[in-house]
Write an enzyme that holds these catalytic residues in place. Sequence first.
Site, PDB file in Angstrom:
ATOM      1  N   GLU A  85      26.291  40.315  30.061  1.00 45.27           N
ATOM      2  CA  GLU A  85      26.955  41.060  28.982  1.00 45.27           C
ATOM      3  C   GLU A  85      28.451  40.760  28.850  1.00 45.27           C
ATOM      4  O   GLU A  85      29.290  41.658  28.908  1.00 45.27           O
ATOM      5  CB  GLU A  85      26.740  42.558  29.190  1.00 45.27           C
ATOM      6  CG  GLU A  85      25.268  42.925  29.224  1.00 45.27           C
ATOM      7  CD  GLU A  85      25.024  44.397  29.518  1.00 45.27           C
ATOM      8  OE1 GLU A  85      25.985  45.147  29.688  1.00 45.27           O
ATOM      9  OE2 GLU A  85      23.835  44.790  29.575  1.00 45.27           O
ATOM     10  N   ASN A 122      22.884  36.449  30.665  1.00 45.52           N
ATOM     11  CA  ASN A 122      21.988  37.531  30.247  1.00 45.52           C
ATOM     12  C   ASN A 122      22.740  38.518  29.354  1.00 45.52           C
ATOM     13  O   ASN A 122      23.870  38.911  29.668  1.00 45.52           O
ATOM     14  CB  ASN A 122      21.502  38.253  31.521  1.00 45.52           C
ATOM     15  CG  ASN A 122      20.346  39.204  31.286  1.00 45.52           C
ATOM     16  OD1 ASN A 122      19.348  38.829  30.665  1.00 45.52           O
ATOM     17  ND2 ASN A 122      20.463  40.429  31.773  1.00 45.52           N
ATOM     18  N   HIS A 171      16.161  45.420  24.999  1.00 42.60           N
ATOM     19  CA  HIS A 171      16.018  46.887  25.041  1.00 42.60           C
ATOM     20  C   HIS A 171      15.859  47.331  23.590  1.00 42.60           C
ATOM     21  O   HIS A 171      16.847  47.581  22.890  1.00 42.60           O
ATOM     22  CB  HIS A 171      17.243  47.525  25.699  1.00 42.60           C
ATOM     23  CG  HIS A 171      17.353  47.244  27.161  1.00 42.60           C
ATOM     24  ND1 HIS A 171      16.401  47.671  28.074  1.00 42.60           N
ATOM     25  CD2 HIS A 171      18.275  46.557  27.876  1.00 42.60           C
ATOM     26  CE1 HIS A 171      16.747  47.279  29.291  1.00 42.60           C
ATOM     27  NE2 HIS A 171      17.887  46.594  29.193  1.00 42.60           N
ATOM     28  N   GLU A 213      14.525  42.186  30.074  1.00 41.91           N
ATOM     29  CA  GLU A 213      14.588  43.644  30.336  1.00 41.91           C
ATOM     30  C   GLU A 213      13.844  44.424  29.256  1.00 41.91           C
ATOM     31  O   GLU A 213      14.300  45.486  28.813  1.00 41.91           O
ATOM     32  CB  GLU A 213      16.054  44.102  30.413  1.00 41.91           C
ATOM     33  CG  GLU A 213      16.897  43.341  31.430  1.00 41.91           C
ATOM     34  CD  GLU A 213      18.302  43.913  31.617  1.00 41.91           C
ATOM     35  OE1 GLU A 213      18.546  45.054  31.214  1.00 41.91           O
ATOM     36  OE2 GLU A 213      19.149  43.188  32.172  1.00 41.91           O
ATOM     37  N   ASP A 218      11.963  46.795  26.933  1.00 43.90           N
ATOM     38  CA  ASP A 218      11.372  48.127  26.742  1.00 43.90           C
ATOM     39  C   ASP A 218      11.563  48.465  25.266  1.00 43.90           C
ATOM     40  O   ASP A 218      12.321  47.806  24.561  1.00 43.90           O
ATOM     41  CB  ASP A 218      11.953  49.209  27.687  1.00 43.90           C
ATOM     42  CG  ASP A 218      13.463  49.262  27.769  1.00 43.90           C
ATOM     43  OD1 ASP A 218      14.131  48.850  26.800  1.00 43.90           O
ATOM     44  OD2 ASP A 218      13.987  49.724  28.800  1.00 43.90           O
TER      45      ASP A 218
HETATM   46  O1  LIG Z   1      23.842  56.841  38.389  1.00 42.36           O
HETATM   47  C1  LIG Z   1      23.542  55.484  38.423  1.00 42.36           C
HETATM   48  C2  LIG Z   1      22.680  55.128  37.267  1.00 42.36           C
HETATM   49  O2  LIG Z   1      23.375  55.293  36.039  1.00 42.36           O
HETATM   50  C3  LIG Z   1      22.271  53.661  37.372  1.00 42.36           C
HETATM   51  O3  LIG Z   1      21.415  53.386  36.306  1.00 42.36           O
HETATM   52  C4  LIG Z   1      21.114  52.021  36.142  1.00 42.36           C
HETATM   53  C5  LIG Z   1      21.997  51.417  35.081  1.00 42.36           C
HETATM   54  O4  LIG Z   1      21.630  50.073  34.851  1.00 42.36           O
HETATM   55  C6  LIG Z   1      20.263  49.914  34.443  1.00 42.36           C
HETATM   56  O5  LIG Z   1      20.006  48.548  34.273  1.00 42.36           O
HETATM   57  C7  LIG Z   1      20.725  47.956  33.214  1.00 42.36           C
HETATM   58  C8  LIG Z   1      20.080  48.288  31.893  1.00 42.36           C
HETATM   59  O6  LIG Z   1      20.654  47.587  30.826  1.00 42.36           O
HETATM   60  C9  LIG Z   1      21.248  46.346  30.950  1.00 42.36           C
HETATM   61  O7  LIG Z   1      22.393  46.551  30.235  1.00 42.36           O
HETATM   62  C10 LIG Z   1      21.618  45.842  32.332  1.00 42.36           C
HETATM   63  O8  LIG Z   1      21.532  44.427  32.395  1.00 42.36           O
HETATM   64  C11 LIG Z   1      20.756  46.469  33.411  1.00 42.36           C
HETATM   65  O9  LIG Z   1      21.279  46.159  34.681  1.00 42.36           O
HETATM   66  C12 LIG Z   1      19.329  50.426  35.503  1.00 42.36           C
HETATM   67  O10 LIG Z   1      17.995  50.320  35.059  1.00 42.36           O
HETATM   68  C13 LIG Z   1      19.655  51.888  35.768  1.00 42.36           C
HETATM   69  O11 LIG Z   1      18.862  52.370  36.842  1.00 42.36           O
HETATM   70  O12 LIG Z   1      21.589  53.462  38.593  1.00 42.36           O
HETATM   71  C14 LIG Z   1      22.386  53.718  39.751  1.00 42.36           C
HETATM   72  C15 LIG Z   1      22.823  55.151  39.716  1.00 42.36           C
HETATM   73  O13 LIG Z   1      23.690  55.400  40.806  1.00 42.36           O
END
Ligand SMILES: O[C@@H]1[C@@H](O)[C@H](O[C@@H]2CO[C@@H](O[C@@H]3CO[C@@H](O)[C@H](O)[C@H]3O)[C@H](O)[C@H]2O)OC[C@H]1O
Length: 413
Positions: A156, A197, A233, A265, A267
Site C-alpha cells: 500500500e 501488494n 477487499h 486478500e 473478501d
Molecule cells: O487491534 C489490532 C487489529 O486492528 C489488527 O487487525 C488487523 C489489521 O490488518 C488486517 O489485515 C490487513 C487488511 O487489509 C490490508 O490493507 C492489509 O494488507 C492487511 O494486512 C488484519 O486482517 C487484521 O486482523 O490486528 C492486530 C490487532 O492488535
Amino acid sequence: MNLSAITLLLAALGATASPVEPRAADGLNTRAVAAGKLYFGSATDNPELTDSAYVAGLSNTADFGQITPGNSMKWDTIEPSRGTFSYTKGDVIADLAAKNGQYLRCHTLVWHNQLPSWVTNGGFDNATLISILKNHITNEVTHYKGKCLHWDVVNEALNEDGTYRSNVFYNTIGPSYLPIAFAAAAAADPSAKLYYNDYNIEAPGAKSTSAQNIVKLIQSYGAKIDGVGLQAHLIVGSTGSESVSAWTTNLNAFVSLGVDVAITELDARTTTPATAAAVTQQAKDYATVVQGCKAVARCVGITIWDYTDKYSWIPGVFAGQGDALPWDSNLNKKAEVYNAILNAWGTGTGTTPTPTPTATATKTTTTAAPATSSAAGTVPKWGQCGGSEWTGPTQCEAGTTCTKGNDWYSQCL
Ligand SMILES: O[C@@H]1[C@@H](O)[C@H](O[C@@H]2CO[C@@H](O[C@@H]3CO[C@@H](O)[C@H](O)[C@H]3O)[C@H](O)[C@H]2O)OC[C@H]1O
C-alpha cells in the site's frame, strides 16, 4: 461392513478389490490447481488457531493449498523495538503450513500500518532509516528463507489518486525506498517471489496505473520484482466485480510488464445481516474474480482473507459490514458462494503444476521467469549525483541537490 465382507461382495459381483489410485478430494484448491494455478489459499491469524474445528477446515488441502499470516509477520510483531526480533507467532503459522504441505505467502515487510512508533516517530535521517529498513528486511527474510513462496515486500504505497502515500519511508527516503526494499529482500532469499501488494487496483484506473509504474520503477533500478498482489477487499456488487473482462484487462496490464499477479486478500463485504439477494450477488462476485484469474495464465492464485466470517477482520473495521467470506460464522460453507467458486474454476483444463507442495517453498512454478532480475550488488548505481554509471530515469527533481550514497541509491535532499 468390514473389508473382507466388501471383498466377498465384490467377488460375488465379479469385481476385484484391488487398490485404486486415491483421487484428490474436490475443493477450492483442488479446482484451482486443476485450472493451472498454484493454489487457492486463506489468511489466518494466531488467536484463532486455538479453535480446533477452524484449524481442521484451514488444514483441508482440498480447499486451501496456501496460507498467509494476517498479522504475525508484520513489523510491529517482528521488530517491536529496534533490533529486537520476535518470530514466535510467525513461526507458528509457517510451521502449520509446512505440517499441512501448504504454500506460505509471507505478509508483509514494509507497510505504514502496524508499524511501531519507534520507526514512525523516530525522526531518523535518510541514511539511518535506509539502514533500519534494510536491516529489518534482511533479518526477517533470512529467518523465513526457503519457506515463503511469496513475500509482500511493500504494502500500500499509493493514495487513491495514484500519488505516493505519505509515510515515514516515502517522506524520508523518497520513492527509492521501494527498490531498496525489493533489493534487500532479493538478496536475503533469492528463491522467494517478491510482490508489491495494494488495494483498489483491481480495476483499470489511476491507482492501478501507478502500481504498474511502481513495477517499472523497481525494474528501472535493476531490482527484482516478481509479482503484484491485488488485495480485492470488495464490496458486494461494487468495483472489482463488474466483469471478467475488466479483470483480465487490468491483470494483463501488469503481466505485460513481465510480472505475475495474485489475488491476495479477497473478501466481499455487505451490510449485515446479509440478505438473500446480497448472498446471490456475492456468489457472482466471487465467481467473477475467479474467472478473471483463471483467464490469465500468470495469475498464480487466489487468497481469501480468512475463510470464515467467524474470524473476518471486516466487522472490526467497517461498522455494520461483514458476512464477507464463503464460510459463515458457524464454520458452515455458504453453499451458494462456495459452489460458485467451485464452478468458476471448472473441472480442469489448465496445466497442472508440479506436485502438491511440501514443506519448502522452493518448488517449481508453472509461471515464466520474471522479465527482469538482477542480483543485489550488481544493480546499476544511481548516478544522478555522480553521473557516469546510471543511464536510467531521473530520480531527483531537476534543480534539487542530492548526495551520492555508498550504495546503489543516492539521496535527494
Ligand atoms: O487491534 C489490532 C487489529 O486492528 C489488527 O487487525 C488487523 C489489521 O490488518 C488486517 O489485515 C490487513 C487488511 O487489509 C490490508 O490493507 C492489509 O494488507 C492487511 O494486512 C488484519 O486482517 C487484521 O486482523 O490486528 C492486530 C490487532 O492488535
